[in-house]
Write an enzyme that holds these catalytic residues in place. Structure first.
Site, short mmCIF file in Angstrom:
data_model
loop_
_atom_site.label_atom_id
_atom_site.label_comp_id
_atom_site.label_asym_id
_atom_site.label_seq_id
_atom_site.Cartn_x
_atom_site.Cartn_y
_atom_site.Cartn_z
N HIS A 113 38.30 35.63 36.24
CA HIS A 113 37.19 36.58 36.17
C HIS A 113 37.41 37.50 34.98
O HIS A 113 38.50 37.55 34.41
CB HIS A 113 37.13 37.40 37.46
N GLY A 114 36.36 38.23 34.61
CA GLY A 114 36.51 39.18 33.50
C GLY A 114 36.60 38.49 32.16
O GLY A 114 37.39 38.86 31.29
N ASN A 164 34.47 33.40 34.40
CA ASN A 164 33.27 34.19 34.71
C ASN A 164 32.95 35.12 33.55
O ASN A 164 33.82 35.84 33.06
CB ASN A 164 33.52 35.05 35.95
N VAL A 165 31.69 35.12 33.16
CA VAL A 165 31.25 35.99 32.06
C VAL A 165 29.98 36.71 32.48
O VAL A 165 28.98 36.07 32.82
CB VAL A 165 30.98 35.17 30.77
N HIS A 173 37.42 43.29 35.00
CA HIS A 173 35.95 43.19 34.91
C HIS A 173 35.43 44.23 33.92
O HIS A 173 35.87 45.37 33.92
CB HIS A 173 35.31 43.51 36.27
N GLY A 174 34.47 43.83 33.13
CA GLY A 174 33.82 44.80 32.24
C GLY A 174 34.52 44.90 30.90
O GLY A 174 35.53 44.25 30.66
N ASP A 232 28.47 34.91 43.53
CA ASP A 232 29.69 35.57 43.05
C ASP A 232 30.16 36.59 44.09
O ASP A 232 29.37 37.01 44.97
CB ASP A 232 29.35 36.24 41.71
N HIS A 233 31.42 37.02 44.00
CA HIS A 233 32.03 38.08 44.84
C HIS A 233 31.23 38.50 46.07
O HIS A 233 30.39 39.40 45.99
CB HIS A 233 32.19 39.36 44.02
N THR A 256 29.48 40.75 31.46
CA THR A 256 29.18 41.89 30.57
C THR A 256 28.65 41.45 29.21
O THR A 256 27.66 42.00 28.72
CB THR A 256 30.45 42.75 30.40
P1 13P Z 1 32.95 40.37 32.82
O1 13P Z 1 31.82 41.29 33.12
O2 13P Z 1 34.16 41.08 32.34
O3 13P Z 1 32.54 39.26 31.93
O4 13P Z 1 33.41 39.72 34.21
C1 13P Z 1 32.50 38.93 34.92
C2 13P Z 1 33.05 38.47 36.22
O5 13P Z 1 34.23 38.29 36.39
C3 13P Z 1 32.08 38.23 37.30
O6 13P Z 1 32.67 37.84 38.50
#
Ligand code: 13P
Length: 293
Positions: free
Chosen positions: A206-207, A228-229, A178-179, A80-81, A231
């Protein structure tokens, strides 16, 4: 079994769903995620973020490959990132199936150049590349509405960026965050429609945590194929470990794994990914390229 991300994406695409791209930090957590995918016959992407784990990321990637190989559903391992070319090269060497070359903090041209250099390294080794255009905000950024707007993906940038970069997947910034947020983020769905019209490749959101079903499904209906999940899964794992009363470590770990399984089942349902494992291979994946590893 391990599979190419594009093969799993083709299957989720066929049912109008998205591949669950689950961030994991430990092998127990990853095992809970895989159990959920197996129980629902879902294709899956296990991903690791390069920050925070230090050198622990390398044995984790090795372990995720073993889990992916042993799974009864198609699983890909993804970095990831990552904005560091050396870490990307090392992750490819370690055997990931996909990497996110995150040049979103750079100018448009520098972002495209960075992704192109990653593609040139990754593709001959059978590894697929995700790029991000625009830049995601974090919950803590405290930006004005205008500053946030300036970070969103501009649909007019998309065609030129994709040609210049050669990216296989495009992560979009459309108000996703994110988060966790006090209120679900509001996605700019019109912008997403315009981005999809300009992008021949699958889109990534993402997020994924905390997005309500209506917005999530609207995003899937507009071409998002990877979500993407992190949190939601991390929180469930952490809460279960914190709440466990047993003094036996194996019991505590089992509680974390079970909570992760439950949280992942929910994610798979929301992303319409159940049953996609059995479509992998019967849809049209990208042409197979030789793997060095
Ligand atoms: P969340 O933590 O909001 O689920 O986002 C995860 C994410 O985008 C990882 O790249």
């Amino acid at each position: 079994m391990r599979a190419r991300p594009s093969a799993i994406l083709a299957a989720t695409s066929a049912v109008g769903g998205a591949i669950p791209a689950c961030n994991v930090y430990t092998l127990d957590q990853a095992a809970g995620v895989v159990e959920a995918a197996e129980a629902t016959r879902s294709g899956l992407l296990l991903q690791v973020h390069p920050d925070g784990l230090g050198e622990g990321i390398w044995p984790l990637i090795a372990g995720l490959r073993v889990l992916a190989d042993a799974a009864s559903v198609p699983v890909a391992v993804h970095l990831d990132h990552c904005a560091d070319p050396e870490v990307i090269a090392r992750a490819i060497e370690a055997g990931v199936d996909g990497v996110m070359a995150d040049g979103s903090r750079a100018s448009l041209d520098d972002n495209a150049r960075f992704v192109r250099a990653t593609v040139d390294l990754a593709h001959p080794r059978g590894v697929e590349v995700e790029a991000e255009l625009g830049r995601l905000s974090g919950t803590e950024d405290g930006l004005t509405v205008e500053a946030r707007e300036a970070r969103l993906t501009s649909p007019s940038d998309v065609p030129g960026f994709l040609v210049a970069s050669g990216a296989d997947l495009l992560a979009v910034s459309i108000g996703n965050v994110h988060g966790s947020t006090p209120q679900p983020p509001r996605l700019d769905l019109e912008r997403l429609t315009a981005i999809k019209a300009a992008a021949p490749c699958p889109l990534v959101l993402h997020g994924g945590s905390g997005l309500d079903d209506a917005q999530l499904h609207a995003a899937l209906d507009r071409g998002v194929r990877k979500v993407n999940v992190n949190t939601e899964l991390r929180t469930a794992y952490r809460a279960a470990i914190g709440a466990a009363t047993s003094r036996e470590l194996v019991d505590v770990l089992a509680a974390g794994r079970a909570a992760t399984r439950t949280a992942t089942l929910e994610v798979i349902g929301r992303l319409r990914a159940a049953g996609t494992a059995d479509l992998v291979g019967s849809t049209a994946p990208a042409a197979a390229e030789p793997r060095r590893i």
